[in-house]
Design a protein around this motif. Sequence first.
Motif, PDB file in Angstrom:
ATOM      1  N   ILE A   1      -0.924  -0.826  -6.668  1.00  0.00           N
ATOM      2  CA  ILE A   1      -1.281  -0.190  -5.393  1.00  0.00           C
ATOM      3  C   ILE A   1      -2.558   0.604  -5.570  1.00  0.00           C
ATOM      4  O   ILE A   1      -2.638   1.514  -6.389  1.00  0.00           O
ATOM      5  N   ARG A   2      -3.591   0.226  -4.809  1.00  0.00           N
ATOM      6  CA  ARG A   2      -4.901   0.879  -4.890  1.00  0.00           C
ATOM      7  C   ARG A   2      -4.999   2.073  -3.948  1.00  0.00           C
ATOM      8  O   ARG A   2      -5.721   3.030  -4.207  1.00  0.00           O
TER       9      ARG A   2
ATOM     10  N   LEU B   1      -0.044  -0.371   2.591  1.00  0.00           N
ATOM     11  CA  LEU B   1      -0.407  -0.318   1.176  1.00  0.00           C
ATOM     12  C   LEU B   1      -1.620  -1.203   0.984  1.00  0.00           C
ATOM     13  O   LEU B   1      -1.780  -2.201   1.693  1.00  0.00           O
ATOM     14  N   TYR B   2      -2.439  -0.860   0.018  1.00  0.00           N
ATOM     15  CA  TYR B   2      -3.580  -1.702  -0.313  1.00  0.00           C
ATOM     16  C   TYR B   2      -3.491  -2.120  -1.781  1.00  0.00           C
ATOM     17  O   TYR B   2      -3.270  -1.281  -2.662  1.00  0.00           O
ATOM     18  N   VAL B   3      -3.624  -3.414  -2.010  1.00  0.00           N
ATOM     19  CA  VAL B   3      -3.660  -3.995  -3.350  1.00  0.00           C
ATOM     20  C   VAL B   3      -4.903  -4.882  -3.417  1.00  0.00           C
ATOM     21  O   VAL B   3      -5.561  -5.115  -2.399  1.00  0.00           O
ATOM     22  N   ASP B   4      -5.224  -5.388  -4.593  1.00  0.00           N
ATOM     23  CA  ASP B   4      -6.343  -6.325  -4.688  1.00  0.00           C
ATOM     24  C   ASP B   4      -6.023  -7.554  -3.843  1.00  0.00           C
ATOM     25  O   ASP B   4      -4.912  -8.090  -3.911  1.00  0.00           O
TER      26      ASP B   4
ATOM     27  N   ASN C   1      -6.360  -7.371   1.816  1.00  0.00           N
ATOM     28  CA  ASN C   1      -5.803  -6.536   0.761  1.00  0.00           C
ATOM     29  C   ASN C   1      -4.707  -5.590   1.261  1.00  0.00           C
ATOM     30  O   ASN C   1      -4.200  -4.773   0.517  1.00  0.00           O
ATOM     31  N   ARG C   2      -4.322  -5.743   2.516  1.00  0.00           N
ATOM     32  CA  ARG C   2      -3.367  -4.815   3.145  1.00  0.00           C
ATOM     33  C   ARG C   2      -1.969  -5.415   3.250  1.00  0.00           C
ATOM     34  O   ARG C   2      -1.789  -6.579   3.592  1.00  0.00           O
TER      35      ARG C   2
END
Length: 94
Positions: free
Chosen positions: A78-79, A8-11, A48-49
Amino acid sequence: MIIIAGKLYVDAAARDAYLAGCSKVIEHARAARGCLDFALSADPIEPNRINVHERWETDEDLERFRGVGPDPEQTAQIRDAEVSKYRIAGVEAP
């Protein structure tokens, strides 16, 4: 056995808070019937992962847990995501 794995990628600035907010979800999953393992972890290279790893005995166990669903606030953070479901026919010792 079912394995859910991916990322997942977030800020980057929000990753630690995101993971801290997942503690109850992780505890709930690990206590769920059929859960063999459940982990969300910060990637050591990409800031960011978040790495995802789950192991479940059956599809039914996984679906029962998924019925609870993530918190809408977490979902909104979640980006991007790349998570897959794998069916394992057998397990061998290394």
